[in-house]
Every structure is written in C-alpha cells, then in structure tokens.
Design a protein around this motif. Structure first.
Motif, PDB file in Angstrom:
ATOM      1  N   GLN A  24       0.827  -1.210   0.000  1.00 18.76           N
ATOM      2  CA  GLN A  24       0.000   0.000   0.000  1.00 18.76           C
ATOM      3  C   GLN A  24       0.864   1.264   0.000  1.00 18.76           C
ATOM      4  O   GLN A  24       0.552   2.232  -0.675  1.00 18.76           O
ATOM      5  N   GLN A  25       1.951   1.261   0.752  1.00 20.44           N
ATOM      6  CA  GLN A  25       2.850   2.417   0.805  1.00 20.44           C
ATOM      7  C   GLN A  25       3.503   2.663  -0.548  1.00 20.44           C
ATOM      8  O   GLN A  25       3.679   3.803  -0.959  1.00 20.44           O
ATOM      9  N   ASN A  26       3.893   1.605  -1.243  1.00 21.70           N
ATOM     10  CA  ASN A  26       4.574   1.751  -2.528  1.00 21.70           C
ATOM     11  C   ASN A  26       3.613   2.080  -3.655  1.00 21.70           C
ATOM     12  O   ASN A  26       4.040   2.521  -4.717  1.00 21.70           O
ATOM     13  N   LYS A  27       2.339   1.866  -3.459  1.00 24.72           N
ATOM     14  CA  LYS A  27       1.339   2.115  -4.488  1.00 24.72           C
ATOM     15  C   LYS A  27       0.990   3.590  -4.603  1.00 24.72           C
ATOM     16  O   LYS A  27       0.497   4.039  -5.634  1.00 24.72           O
TER      17      LYS A  27
END
Length: 73
Positions: A24-27
């Motif tokens: 989720q953070q990298n998205k």
C-alpha cells in the motif's frame, strides 16, 4: 502443541500484514512540484542540440552557458 500452532499463525498473520502495508505504501503516487518539473525541463532542454554529447573534456562557465573543450590529442 497448541502454543506452537498459535505462534505460527501469529507469525504468518504478521508477515501478511507487513507485506500488505508495504504494498500500500509503494502504491501511492509521487507528484512533483512545479519547481521540480521546471528543473527537469531545464536539464532536458539541452539534449536536442545538433552536436553529439561530449563525454570527455573540460567545461567552464561562460555567461549562462558552458564552453567545453575536448581533451583529445
């Protein structure tokens, strides 16, 4: 034996939760500011010159441009 299964389940859930959070953070999208976009444009503006890019030489500033000389003998 019940304790080992519970510990294994806890470890599995922790790994899945960490992987989901990381995904989720990298998205998330990274947006550049107007200043950063202007800097990218300024850096890329000199790439369309007729002369090929000089990889060896010495460059000195001359007003707003750089004058480069070749180090070939």
């Amino acid at each position: 034996m019940n304790f080992k299964k519970s510990l294994g389940l806890l470890a599995t859930v922790s790994v899945v939760a960490a992987a989901g959070w990381n995904y989720q953070q990298n998205k998330e999208k990274v947006e550049l500011s107007d200043l950063a976009l202007a800097n990218v444009e300024a850096l890329a503006s000199g790439e369309s010159s007729i002369r090929p890019y000089q990889t060896m030489g010495y460059c000195t500033p001359s007003s707003l441009n750089y004058m480069c000389t070749s180090m070939q003998k």
